[in-house]
Enzyme design. Structure first.
Site, PDB file in Angstrom:
ATOM      1  N   HIS A  93      33.244 -81.091 -86.703  1.00  0.00           N
ATOM      2  CA  HIS A  93      33.165 -79.832 -87.464  1.00  0.00           C
ATOM      3  C   HIS A  93      33.929 -78.729 -86.729  1.00  0.00           C
ATOM      4  O   HIS A  93      33.946 -78.688 -85.502  1.00  0.00           O
ATOM      5  CB  HIS A  93      31.705 -79.403 -87.637  1.00  0.00           C
ATOM      6  CG  HIS A  93      30.898 -80.373 -88.437  1.00  0.00           C
ATOM      7  ND1 HIS A  93      30.825 -80.337 -89.805  1.00  0.00           N
ATOM      8  CD2 HIS A  93      30.153 -81.427 -88.047  1.00  0.00           C
ATOM      9  CE1 HIS A  93      30.058 -81.317 -90.237  1.00  0.00           C
ATOM     10  NE2 HIS A  93      29.631 -82.003 -89.188  1.00  0.00           N
TER      11      HIS A  93
ATOM     12  N   ASP B  54      31.918 -75.083 -94.724  1.00  0.00           N
ATOM     13  CA  ASP B  54      31.063 -75.815 -93.769  1.00  0.00           C
ATOM     14  C   ASP B  54      30.627 -74.934 -92.597  1.00  0.00           C
ATOM     15  O   ASP B  54      31.477 -74.461 -91.845  1.00  0.00           O
ATOM     16  CB  ASP B  54      31.892 -77.013 -93.277  1.00  0.00           C
ATOM     17  CG  ASP B  54      31.254 -77.805 -92.139  1.00  0.00           C
ATOM     18  OD1 ASP B  54      30.088 -77.548 -91.801  1.00  0.00           O
ATOM     19  OD2 ASP B  54      31.944 -78.700 -91.609  1.00  0.00           O
TER      20      ASP B  54
END
Lengths: 553, 553
Positions: free
Chosen positions: A369, A196
């Site tokens: 994130h 990611d």
């Protein structure tokens, strides 16, 4: 048939050109797995488009190989293309994901009247054999519970896909990332890591979701009137923290906004959101309860014009209103592109005079994130031979590649791809493969089609300059004008009668001239368009779209 | 005639509903002054609008009183409405401003073919008598040189207007804010202060413009290839710092982008930007010079699609290109609403692989507006009896009001107004006055008109759903259909012939039914519109605008 030389193909169909429409196929011989099937919301240029999907032609062309669809977590950029994909697939392909994710998907599939999907619940630690693939799922932490990463092994080599993640040591549900599983996979060898990249440009370590609790508690405890908290409906741990803080100070929780109502219901049913029936009340009950005993959980953290917060800020909500004594917490950050809409709501709230807290005022939001240190840590734990950053815009993918170089992965082993580029992993060695069809598909009402640049160009033009339709009836034989009518929409001169009369005169002159020259209808149309276009430019300095219609009678 | 009871009216016509179209009238008896005449750039909802102006009807209605237009500085949100205002005014009203500001205005007026405006240059310390007003100008620091604030005295009382400002003790040109003049005005008494609210939500003190120099020098000095610096063209001190850093390391400066070329030329002519002819070269000369001897100053810091930086990032610039060895500095911050466009350019640059520096990477930008500490300092120096925050969105004005309360101005003496609200200052006492006409005016091509909600609503609809025009010719006597033609634009089903045929059938049925019932043309039109609209909804789930045209022949 798979043999010694059979490669594992890694086929990203979305997710490399921005945050959205994540979808990656993994193909080994006659077996294929799909990881995620997400959508993207249209941007300002994609006028009138409802949704943007990845072009998954490749999946359909190879549907007989498809052994399963793995969904890493329940966000729409990972699940939203599923209804369309399932309708297009002939075989009934099983969907593997966690209980919460499947619960959220079920709701979406119901809306599309897709019945009896083949759901297979998996959890942290599940190991499955899907065709030639051995798939191991491991827990990750993210801004939605029950997020999973996967490690896939084939005879050609192994690939790990992190899904979306942060590394949260104090997640609200206590389920930390499964470092043991990740390191076990690493010990067995990971040839290629897909990770990611969302926050790859942000230094440091993303704070734990738990860091938000104290700020929420402090604000809710000290608020005089009602407290309104806007957040993402799927951010169940955030909602849990709001509920906990509310109950701790003796406030009841009201939920408003369609997706907030739906998701809190599903999350409570499935055991992800914990709040007793006594503590959660319906919006129509609020008038019986003092303001300082109420917390309202609402949608609208992105400034969406029809959301609960937007309606309340503008005094248009059917049961709830905000006053100067109240407090509003925006427990989110604007997704890029939504900054102005959020500012619009904040301005409307400022005019009411209520207290407003967003992440600039207090720690009421943290990202889901991982930042640079987490991304480097993941790379260092997994020690992949090859690395492919995913889930990001160009700048994020490249920043992530830089982090990988910093932790020692050689430049030549890092692949920054575009959607449709492919990799081939053969005997633990990765090479660039043949590209496949890729791109975007637009959902526009019931039409799900390749992006048509003409339609969008026309909409751009219409939105900027409007349209003028000139209908002329001419006699079939003499080409003499019988009638001229001009209809315009979206132009500033619509009510200028003199201009309209002059425009008709311009058209009449054109036709008369053409009938003398005895030109065809196509020529006549072209003449009308050019004549009218030039006339309007000279008189108004605008260039509306001009549609000439000639009816011979 | 002014007498003892005559009030000084403060009439804000723009600038209180966002950052833009600043304009405030000050009226005492038969004398009126206007401070600033700015425009606003349209937002995403104002489709196809070129510019947004304040509605200055009040100024036109009182044009005989207008003794002068004072322009505080050369930014378009303070100058951009001038061409329109001057064309609308009958008397030739003098414009008072600094040399640079007048130079920039002159260029704009030339573009509008407004000849021989009545310019009156003023400077720090200038005192003028304009009707009943004594006006004193004082230097301020901002993101453009030669910014001025004004203090106006009348028999009714005095008002200070800061203009846009930060308090920069080390400005690039050495011209600090004139604290002596400000404090002198304060000593004589300022009844009402109007002060810039742009950064009223930001804590602390905005760093000096000089703080940007070291970062620019460091990056330019260490760059291997060409360096491209994107900034606001009017930020002449920023450009000066880029030029100085370039020359210090032996690089030549190239200027590209229309406004950058124009403004650097004007600024050099007027003595505001200092760079010798040897050090500034034309874009077509760059190929003769090594890359590490070049710095390119360019437009595009806001991601504007036609700007120099955008064209270079996309390989579409006629003479300059960016390679992986080059460095790009974005020496600006995105204006709210431009975040996505800027991200688009950054992504394009990332793909090229060049080094990119923006304010997140290095101190390559500081704001031109004062933060909370500066705003409080200004309030404390001026010690106004009354305060009216200006130049901001709702949230900024209210945050500024809060700062004023914090430094001891009583709540009842603080006025947070909307455009068109007025204040009356009489015998050193301020009260709310009668509101005046206000609002916005749209420039759309040559049309300069009141905002027409119908036009914008139509454009919204056209942009989202497209348009379908159905032209029918019917016999005058029998109402029998002769021909049906359907034209569509901006719809996804334009090429669906079957749908088109079915749609014609729907219309034919409607007309036939109507002709039996012998309805009028209006009814017929309505029937066609509804029939077609419902048909398209059922088949496509879209609702394009439907224009029925019935021509009787």
């Amino acid at each position: 048939m798979a043999g010694k030389k059979t490669p594992l193909k890694i086929i990203p169909l979305g997710g490399l050109d921005g945050i959205g429409k994540n979808m990656t196929a993994f193909e080994y011989g006659d077996d294929m797995l799909l990881v995620d099937a997400g959508l993207m919301f249209p941007d300002d240029e994609q006028l009138g488009i409802d949704l943007v999907l990845p072009d998954y032609t490749y999946v359909l062309e190879n549907e007989d190989k498809l052994r399963g669809i793995i969904i890493t977590h329940g966000h729409e950029d990972h699940t939203g293309a599923l209804p369309y994909l399932l309708m297009d697939l002939t075989p009934k392909v099983p969907i593997y994901s966690s209980k919460l994710t499947l619960g959220l998907i079920e709701g979406k599939l119901n809306e599309h009247r897709i019945r009896a999907p083949k759901f297979q619940e998996v959890t942290d630690g599940t190991v499955l054999r899907l065709g030639a693939f051995e798939v191991r799922f491991f827990a990750m932490t993210h801004s939605i519970p029950a997020a999973l990463g996967v490690c896939m092994r084939t005879p050609a080599g192994s690939v790990m896909h992190t899904g979306d993640f942060k590394l949260d040591q104090t997640p609200i549900d206590g389920l930390t990332p499964n470092y043991q599983a990740i390191n076990q996979c690493a010990a067995e060898g990971v040839d290629l890591l897909l990770s990611d990249s969302t926050n790859a440009t942000n230094p440091g370590f993303t704070p734990s979701e738990a860091a938000v609790g104290p700020a929420l508690r402090h604000i809710i405890k000290n608020a005089k009137g009602r407290v309104f908290v806007a957040s993402f409906a799927s951010h169940i741990h955030r909602l849990q923290q709001v509920c906990d803080a509310s109950i701790a100070v003796g406030r009841k929780v009201v939920v408003t906004g369609r997706s907030m109502v739906t998701i809190t219901r599903v999350a409570r049913e499935l055991g992800y959101l914990h709040i007793s029936n006594d503590d959660i009340i319906d919006a129509y009950e609020v008038d019986d309860i003092p303001d300082d005993k109420i917390v309202v959980l609402c949608t609208g953290s992105q400034g969406e014009p029809l959301s609960a917060l937007s309606r309340m800020a503008n005094g248009e909500h059917k049961s709830l209103s905000i006053t100067a004594r109240d407090t509003v917490i925006i427990s989110a950050t604007p997704v890029p592109g939504n900054e102005k809409s959020v500012a619009g709501i904040v301005n409307a709230l400022s005019k009411i005079g209520c207290s407003i807290y967003d992440k600039n005022e207090a720690l009421v939001h943290v990202s889901g994130h991982g930042n640079q240190e987490e991304l480097k840590l993941m790379l260092t734990m997994v020690k992949p031979k090859y690395f492919m950053p995913v889930h990001g815009e160009a700048i994020h993918l490249r920043a992530h590649a830089k982090l990988a170089r910093a932790v020692g992965i050689p430049e030549k082993n890092i692949f920054v791809l575009d959607n449709g580029d492919t990799l081939e992993l053969r005997n633990h060695t990765v090479r660039i493969g043949e590209p496949v069809d890729s791109g975007v598909v637009y959902v526009d009402g019931l039409s799900v089609t390749d992006a048509d640049p003409v339609v969008l160009r026309d909409r751009q033009k219409l939105s900027k300059d409007g349209i003028v339709t000139c209908v002329v009836t001419v006699s079939h034989r003499s080409h003499k004008t019988r009638a001229i009518e001009i209809y315009s929409r979206g132009v500033s001169f619509a009510n200028d009668e003199e201009l309209n009369k002059d425009a008709q005169e311009v058209v009449r002159t054109r036709i008369d001239r053409s009938s003398e020259a005895d030109v065809g209808v196509d020529q006549l149309r072209k003449g009308i368009r050019n004549g009218l276009s030039n006339f309007l430019w000279s008189r108004t300095h605008t260039r509306p779209m001009v549609i000439p219609v000639v009816m011979e009678v």
